[in-house]
Design a protein around this motif. Structure first.
Motif, short mmCIF file in Angstrom:
data_model
loop_
_atom_site.label_atom_id
_atom_site.label_comp_id
_atom_site.label_asym_id
_atom_site.label_seq_id
_atom_site.Cartn_x
_atom_site.Cartn_y
_atom_site.Cartn_z
N TRP A 7 0.81 -1.21 0.00
CA TRP A 7 0.00 0.00 0.00
C TRP A 7 0.85 1.27 0.00
CZ3 TRP A 7 -0.74 4.04 3.51
CH2 TRP A 7 -1.81 4.89 3.21
N LEU A 8 1.77 1.36 0.96
CA LEU A 8 2.51 2.61 1.13
C LEU A 8 3.54 2.87 0.03
CD1 LEU A 8 3.10 5.12 2.86
CD2 LEU A 8 4.76 3.74 4.11
N LEU A 9 4.37 1.87 -0.28
CA LEU A 9 5.44 2.08 -1.26
C LEU A 9 4.92 2.49 -2.64
CD1 LEU A 9 8.06 -0.63 -0.31
CD2 LEU A 9 8.03 1.77 0.28
N PRO A 10 3.84 1.88 -3.17
CA PRO A 10 3.32 2.37 -4.45
C PRO A 10 2.82 3.82 -4.38
CG PRO A 10 2.48 0.18 -4.01
CD PRO A 10 3.19 0.63 -2.78
N LYS A 11 2.32 4.23 -3.21
CA LYS A 11 1.84 5.61 -3.05
C LYS A 11 2.98 6.62 -3.13
CE LYS A 11 -2.57 5.02 -1.34
NZ LYS A 11 -3.49 5.03 -2.43
N VAL A 12 4.18 6.20 -2.68
CA VAL A 12 5.33 7.12 -2.73
C VAL A 12 6.17 6.90 -3.99
CG1 VAL A 12 5.47 7.46 -0.24
CG2 VAL A 12 6.79 5.63 -1.29
N GLY A 13 5.70 6.02 -4.90
CA GLY A 13 6.35 5.87 -6.20
C GLY A 13 7.42 4.78 -6.28
N LEU A 14 7.47 3.86 -5.33
CA LEU A 14 8.44 2.76 -5.39
C LEU A 14 7.75 1.48 -5.82
CD1 LEU A 14 10.43 3.42 -2.09
CD2 LEU A 14 11.20 3.84 -4.41
N SER A 15 8.27 0.84 -6.86
CA SER A 15 7.65 -0.39 -7.34
C SER A 15 8.12 -1.62 -6.57
CB SER A 15 7.92 -0.58 -8.82
OG SER A 15 9.32 -0.65 -9.06
#
Length: 150
Positions: A7-15
């Protein structure tokens, strides 16, 4: 951690997470010739905490049908003795946790014997073989180790 990764990492742009280990070199490429490596002497199994290979295969309840086609084959039957045994000290007999591969001296010549009925389907041979000569295919039916009963 799953929430952070999904949830969090995709929100900050990390795949992919920054702590993911990336290994781009195949494992079999990292093997060194036996002459370059020190010999490791392992203590004998005590039967209480550590056990020998045959007992471990027995306890896994491995079962393969008698008429089942072989799921472990060689691309070239001369490679294990000519290259792997000569250069790497016969890695097949060392990396397999179930002792499926063994080198025997028959009529004065070394030969690789494959005991496929002992295979616990770990696929180590497919990954670790230095010449990528072993072909592991999914066995027929529901044979192999009984992981449910372990």
């Amino acid at each position: 951690m799953t929430g952070v990764e999904q949830w969090l990492l995709p929100k900050v742009g990390l795949s992919s997470p920054p702590w993911t280990l990336h290994n781009t070199t195949p494992d079999h490429v990292k093997l060194r010739p036996a002459a370059e490596m020190p010999r490791i002497e392992y203590p004998k199994p005590d039967g209480r905490i550590s056990f020998d290979r045959l007992y471990s295969v027995f306890i896994s309840n491995t079962n393969h049908e008698e008429q089942q086609p072989a799921h472990l084959t060689l691309k070239d039957a001369s490679v294990p003795v000519a290259i792997n045994l000569a250069k790497c000290g016969g890695t097949e007999s060392r990396y397999c946790p179930a002792g499926v591969y063994e080198f025997v001296n028959q009529d004065g010549a070394d030969q690789l014997v494959i005991n496929a009925q002992n295979c616990v389907h770990c696929k180590t041979c497919d990954i670790k073989d230095p010449t990528q000569n072993i072909v592991w295919v999914t066995p027929e039916g529901g044979g192999g180790p009984n992981y449910v009963g372990m």
